[in-house]
Scaffold this active site. Structure first.
Site, PDB file in Angstrom:
ATOM      1  N   LYS A 117      -9.364   0.677  -9.979  1.00  0.00           N
ATOM      2  CA  LYS A 117      -8.148  -0.006 -10.419  1.00  0.00           C
ATOM      3  C   LYS A 117      -7.097   1.005 -10.911  1.00  0.00           C
ATOM      4  O   LYS A 117      -7.361   2.203 -10.945  1.00  0.00           O
ATOM      5  CB  LYS A 117      -8.497  -1.045 -11.494  1.00  0.00           C
TER       6      LYS A 117
HETATM    7  C1  LIG Z   1     -11.573  -6.139  -9.739  1.00  0.00           C
HETATM    8  C2  LIG Z   1     -11.200  -7.575  -9.898  1.00  0.00           C
HETATM    9  C3  LIG Z   1     -11.747  -8.384 -10.901  1.00  0.00           C
HETATM   10  C4  LIG Z   1     -12.925  -7.963 -11.723  1.00  0.00           C
HETATM   11  O1  LIG Z   1     -12.735  -6.824 -12.464  1.00  0.00           O
HETATM   12  P1  LIG Z   1     -14.030  -6.137 -13.126  1.00  0.00           P
HETATM   13  O2  LIG Z   1     -13.432  -5.251 -14.186  1.00  0.00           O
HETATM   14  O3  LIG Z   1     -14.706  -5.365 -12.043  1.00  0.00           O
HETATM   15  O4  LIG Z   1     -14.871  -7.197 -13.696  1.00  0.00           O
HETATM   16  C5  LIG Z   1     -11.249  -9.662 -11.084  1.00  0.00           C
HETATM   17  N1  LIG Z   1     -10.275 -10.137 -10.286  1.00  0.00           N
HETATM   18  C6  LIG Z   1      -9.733  -9.418  -9.287  1.00  0.00           C
HETATM   19  C7  LIG Z   1      -8.654 -10.017  -8.464  1.00  0.00           C
HETATM   20  C8  LIG Z   1     -10.200  -8.126  -9.047  1.00  0.00           C
HETATM   21  O5  LIG Z   1      -9.702  -7.412  -8.021  1.00  0.00           O
END
Ligand SMILES: *Cc1c(COP(=O)(O)O)cnc(C)c1O
Length: 414
Positions: free
Chosen positions: A212
């Site tokens: 991210k």
């Molecule tokens: C990555 C993601 C999540 C989950 O994030 P985590 O920190 O891995 O739990 C939730 N929603 C979307 C749209 C994502 O891309």
């Protein structure tokens, strides 16, 4: 055109280095590894950055979404509306409560929840119209006003939040924003995380997963202006105890605590928070870099037959977590999958965001949706391809992606 064959550009690569190592080293040598001072500092700095009153550091965005739904009172049998076009996490947290996800189609221009479709579905549900429910549950679930809506800011480009909050205020729904892609991003000049409505219970959930926009390895943050939602989420993030571990073991430790509810184990460690603080300091520079890459792609692919660059509304300032290109099926019948394949052969890693929820077996089995029930999500998924876009990309790598995409597109159109 000649394509370099000595380069492989992976789809994602985290932008971390010696500063993050130094911060982690300090925590490890400091003798307190889990939730404490670093988490508090990270929460404060993050809340300030996104313009929210409260922030709770957690071990994932999935945890943040789960706790947010719990804090706004989602219960068994409730309806929770969300977009079909998202990652697994967004809807599985609804199922944790044995609540019912109601999937809404997207605006084909932006991949985001279509506010017109949302207003239509919520209106029909509130009026008791069972045809607005997922097909498989129509005979056993009551149509009623959904408890909450989860808009997802795909690629870090904001949904039409003014309209969503207005609908939520009018109908009594909570809003839990899935902002996993959306740090830092803005809607109508306001940062994602700062938008609230006095008549709506709301929280915004961010992700610090390794790929991210900023990362703590794994991690997430729940932000809200509501002291009640923040307090509830914090408490339930650590077994429902009335004190956190610092309160129990620190200098002013009180051994006595109460279990106020069956909570979860979702707290962030100080090791992760230390990484997050460094990443937060670098977030602006990393965003500038992603923005520059997006501009380069937009320029390179504008007016190329068969390619459609992302459409960003004027009032949206995206984080550019993803670069969601669209390819048109070629005259010789080849499709997106072929495009992906050809890019790999030219040394470019790509991904597809997302396989919509209603095309997965679990949601087909339990909710009974067919591909045509959410036609825009199905159609846009078929032609989507996400290109590498991350701050650690070199200019050579960006050039290589441009060359490879143009080469494939040229042959594709033939
Ligand atoms: C990555 C993601 C999540 C989950 O994030 P985590 O920190 O891995 O739990 C939730 N929603 C979307 C749209 C994502 O891309």
């Amino acid at each position: 055109m000649s394509i370099r064959d000595d380069l492989y550009v992976p789809f994602a690569r985290p932008d971390t280095g010696e500063d993050e190592v130094a911060a982690v080293r300090e925590v490890i040598l400091g003798g307190w590894l889990t939730t404490s001072q670093r988490c508090r500092e990270f929460e404060q700095a993050f809340a300030e950055r996104v313009g929210a009153r409260h922030a709770v550091a957690l071990n994932s965005c999935t945890a943040a979404l789960h706790l947010a739904l719990e804090a706004v009172g989602v219960e068994r049998g409730d309806l929770v509306v969300t977009t079909a076009y998202t990652f697994a996490a967004t809807a599985e947290v609804i199922r944790y409560f044995d609540a019912v996800p109601v999937l809404v189609d997207v605006d084909p221009d932006t991949f985001n929840l279509d506010p017109v479709a949302l207003e239509d579905v919520v209106g029909r549900l509130a009026a008791g119209d069972r045809s607005a429910l997922p097909p498989a549950v129509r005979d056993r679930v009551e149509a009623k006003t959904p408890r909450a809506v989860i808009p997802v800011h795909i690629a870090g480009a904001a949904c039409q939040l003014d309209r969503i909050y207005k609908l939520a205020a009018a109908s009594g729904m909570a809003v839990v924003e899935d902002a996993a892609h959306a740090f830092p991003a803005a809607y109508r000049s306001r940062p994602i995380g700062s938008i609230t409505d006095p008549n709506v219970a709301s929280a915004v959930c961010f992700s610090f997963y390794a790929t991210k926009t900023i990362t703590t390895g794994e991690g997430g943050m729940l932000v809200t202006d509501s002291p009640e939602i923040a307090a509830r989420a914090r408490q339930m993030s650590l077994h429902g105890l009335t004190h956190d571990a610092w309160g129990r073991y620190g200098k002013n430790a009180a051994w006595r605590y109460d279990i106020d509810g069956p909570g979860f184990k979702y707290n962030m460690t100080d090791i992760a928070a230390a990484i997050g603080l460094v990443q937060l300091d670098r977030a602006e520079a990393m965003t500038d870099r992603r923005r520059a890459i997006a501009s380069r792609y937009n320029e390179a692919f504008a007016d190329v037959p068969g390619l459609e660059t992302p459409l960003v509304p004027d009032d949206v300032c995206p984080s550019w977590h993803l670069y969601m290109l669209r390819v048109s099926p070629s005259p010789n019948g080849t499709c997106r999958d072929h495009f992906v394949d050809q890019l790999v052969r030219r040394g470019v890693g790509t991904s597809v965001h997302f396989i919509p929820l209603h095309l997965h077996s679990y949601y087909q089995r339990t909710l009974g949706y067919a591909p045509d029930d959410l036609p825009h999500a199905t159609a846009e998924f078929e032609r989507e391809i996400s290109l590498p876009i991350y701050s650690a990309m070199t200019d050579d790598e960006v050039d290589h992606v441009c060359d490879a995409v143009l080469d494939v597109a040229t042959r594709f159109a033939a």
